[in-house]
Structures are given as structure tokens and as C-alpha cells.
Design a protein around this motif. Structure first.
Motif, PDB file in Angstrom:
ATOM      1  N   ALA A 191      -0.071  -3.948  -5.010  1.00  0.00           N
ATOM      2  CA  ALA A 191       0.398  -2.666  -5.528  1.00  0.00           C
ATOM      3  C   ALA A 191      -0.757  -1.845  -6.099  1.00  0.00           C
ATOM      4  O   ALA A 191      -0.849  -0.630  -5.877  1.00  0.00           O
ATOM      5  N   LYS A 192      -1.657  -2.512  -6.820  1.00  0.00           N
ATOM      6  CA  LYS A 192      -2.819  -1.810  -7.372  1.00  0.00           C
ATOM      7  C   LYS A 192      -3.716  -1.274  -6.260  1.00  0.00           C
ATOM      8  O   LYS A 192      -4.216  -0.144  -6.352  1.00  0.00           O
ATOM      9  N   PHE A 193      -3.910  -2.081  -5.232  1.00  0.00           N
ATOM     10  CA  PHE A 193      -4.728  -1.639  -4.100  1.00  0.00           C
ATOM     11  C   PHE A 193      -4.101  -0.422  -3.426  1.00  0.00           C
ATOM     12  O   PHE A 193      -4.786   0.558  -3.105  1.00  0.00           O
ATOM     13  N   ALA A 194      -2.784  -0.472  -3.224  1.00  0.00           N
ATOM     14  CA  ALA A 194      -2.082   0.653  -2.591  1.00  0.00           C
ATOM     15  C   ALA A 194      -2.200   1.907  -3.441  1.00  0.00           C
ATOM     16  O   ALA A 194      -2.388   3.018  -2.913  1.00  0.00           O
ATOM     17  N   ALA A 195      -2.111   1.759  -4.776  1.00  0.00           N
ATOM     18  CA  ALA A 195      -2.217   2.916  -5.675  1.00  0.00           C
ATOM     19  C   ALA A 195      -3.589   3.576  -5.555  1.00  0.00           C
ATOM     20  O   ALA A 195      -3.700   4.807  -5.511  1.00  0.00           O
ATOM     21  N   VAL A 196      -4.629   2.760  -5.479  1.00  0.00           N
ATOM     22  CA  VAL A 196      -5.989   3.304  -5.368  1.00  0.00           C
ATOM     23  C   VAL A 196      -6.168   4.029  -4.036  1.00  0.00           C
ATOM     24  O   VAL A 196      -6.714   5.139  -3.980  1.00  0.00           O
ATOM     25  N   VAL A 197      -5.702   3.415  -2.953  1.00  0.00           N
ATOM     26  CA  VAL A 197      -5.840   4.028  -1.626  1.00  0.00           C
ATOM     27  C   VAL A 197      -5.108   5.360  -1.562  1.00  0.00           C
ATOM     28  O   VAL A 197      -5.649   6.372  -1.091  1.00  0.00           O
ATOM     29  N   LEU A 198      -3.870   5.390  -2.044  1.00  0.00           N
ATOM     30  CA  LEU A 198      -3.087   6.621  -2.017  1.00  0.00           C
ATOM     31  C   LEU A 198      -3.697   7.692  -2.912  1.00  0.00           C
ATOM     32  O   LEU A 198      -3.676   8.880  -2.573  1.00  0.00           O
ATOM     33  N   MET A 199      -4.255   7.289  -4.043  1.00  0.00           N
ATOM     34  CA  MET A 199      -4.893   8.245  -4.943  1.00  0.00           C
ATOM     35  C   MET A 199      -6.128   8.871  -4.285  1.00  0.00           C
ATOM     36  O   MET A 199      -6.350  10.087  -4.386  1.00  0.00           O
ATOM     37  N   VAL A 200      -6.929   8.046  -3.605  1.00  0.00           N
ATOM     38  CA  VAL A 200      -8.119   8.553  -2.931  1.00  0.00           C
ATOM     39  C   VAL A 200      -7.732   9.537  -1.832  1.00  0.00           C
ATOM     40  O   VAL A 200      -8.320  10.626  -1.705  1.00  0.00           O
ATOM     41  N   ILE A 201      -6.730   9.187  -1.039  1.00  0.00           N
ATOM     42  CA  ILE A 201      -6.272  10.076   0.029  1.00  0.00           C
ATOM     43  C   ILE A 201      -5.789  11.401  -0.543  1.00  0.00           C
ATOM     44  O   ILE A 201      -6.121  12.483  -0.035  1.00  0.00           O
TER      45      ILE A 201
END
Length: 222
Positions: free
Chosen positions: A22-32
Motif C-alpha cells: 500500500a505504501k509503495f502504491a501511494a508513492v507511485v500514484l503520488m509521483v504520477i
């Protein structure tokens, strides 16, 4: 569930949990989202293709058992305010780091009141929803952030809450589903207020939010 053995390295955790994912997904979506906002501001489709990372961040704050406020949050929060002043931008709403600090400070007290009865809980959620729009002009995401953090708290503490009036006589999964639906609807409403989407865009927002929030409901304690 969703537990994998580590590959290598002594500094890595023993397992990769669904919380890590979940943390990884949050970072990826935030960067995008930030790349679309600042690098390709004219390409709105880029941001619309992906759901917001905000529900994940606030969910994790509610899910976490930590109550301390890291110094880096203070430093980063005031640095962003200083940057806004320098470029002549408004400091309000204050940035998301201050929203996170408010949650860390106030959520435990709020939940001690909320779990005393089902009426208390839904009163809290209802008030947070009514205040979501006006407070979003004070700090980012306003009290909608509280609603998403409460969802994280309930998911994390589902077993501990079984003996409380909040879960009394109700299947835990049903109660969590009720909170999940409330989060989806209120967050989608806030997005409508902010962006004024078309019907098609609104459907996309609801589907994206449902995918993210629904997935978070399966996160389990380590």
C-alpha cells in the motif's frame, strides 16, 4: 495475507506485507500525480488515468499505531509554507503535512469517543463530512482526511473493536463495508466539488476510489 519472503539484504524487513505494498502504491500514484500537475499541466488525461493517492496516505495514518510527529514533518511543512510565501502564493490551505500532523495528534482522542457507541461513531463521521468542504480551505483535504484515517483505524483494530458497542451485534466485515462505502461516497463528493467533473469523469472517480479503498479494506495487521 499477501506476505512474501525477502529477497536479500540484512537491512530489509523479513517480509513484504500488504501494508508495504500500500505504501509503495501511494508513492507511485503520488509521483504520477505530481508529474502530471507540474511537468505536463496541459495533459489532464495523464492525471485522470490514475486514482488519487490521498486515501492511501490518510488510511495509513489511521492504520498506524504511532502517535509521534516526526521532526521532518515540521521541517517539510514549514519549508513548503516558506516556499509559498516566496513565490507569492497563498499559504492556505496549509499543506498536507500539517493535515497529517493534525491526524496524528487528534485521531486517538476522537476514536476513544467514537467507539463508545454506534451513534457516537456515525455522529463523528457525519460532522467530519459536513465540515469537509469548509475545512479544505484551511488545510489540504480538510476533515475528509479524518474520515479516511478513521477507516484505517477501524480496519487495523477490527479484532480489538469486537468488544466495543461499535461492533456489538454486527458482523465486523459488514461494519467495515459500511465505513468503506461512506469513505468512497464522501471522497467522490469532495472531488466533484473541487474539480466539477462531467458525468463520465465522475463515474471514473467513483470507480477509481472504489478500487483503492476497496483494496485497502483487505490490509491486515502484520
Amino acid at each position: 495475507m499477501f506476505r512474501f519472503k525477502r529477497l536479500s539484504g540484512d537491512i530489509l524487513p523479513k517480509d513484504i506485507t500488504c501494508f508495504d505494498i500500500a505504501k509503495f502504491a501511494a508513492v507511485v500514484l503520488m509521483v504520477i500525480d505530481h508529474v502530471g500537475l507540474y511537468v505536463f499541466p496541459d495533459q489532464e488525461w495523464l492525471r485522470s488515468l490514475f486514482p488519487s493517492s490521498a486515501p492511501i496516505w490518510f488510511f495509513m495514518l489511521g492504520y498506524s499505531s504511532r502517535i509521534d510527529i516526526p521532526k521532518l514533518w515540521w521541517i517539510g511543512g514549514f519549508a513548503l509554507i516558506a516556499m509559498s510565501v516566496v513565490i507569492g502564493d497563498s499559504v492556505f490551505p496549509v499543506n498536507i503535512l500539517f493535515t497529517m500532523m493534525v491526524l496524528r495528534f487528534g485521531l486517538p482522542t476522537l476514536m476513544r469517543f467514537g467507539v463508545k457507541s454506534r451513534i457516537n461513531f456515525w455522529e463523528v463521521m457525519g460532522v467530519m463530512f459536513l465540515l469537509a468542504v469548509p475545512t479544505m480551505f484551511v488545510f489540504e483535504y480538510g476533515t475528509q482526511a479524518v474520515i479516511m484515517a478513521v477507516f484505517g483505524y477501524v480496519v487495523k483494530n477490527r479484532n480489538e473493536l469486537l468488544g466495543t458497542p461499535l461492533f456489538k451485534g454486527v458482523d465486523p466485515n459488514r461494519r467495515i463495508t459500511q465505513v468503506m462505502v461512506f469513505v468512497i461516497l464522501t471522497f467522490s463528493f469532495q472531488q466533484v466539488f473541487i474539480f466539477g467533473p462531467t458525468v463520465h469523469e465522475f463515474i471514473v472517480i467513483v470507480l477509481q476510489t472504489t478500487l483503492v479503498v476497496g483494496g485497502l479494506s483487505f490490509v491486515r495487521p502484520q
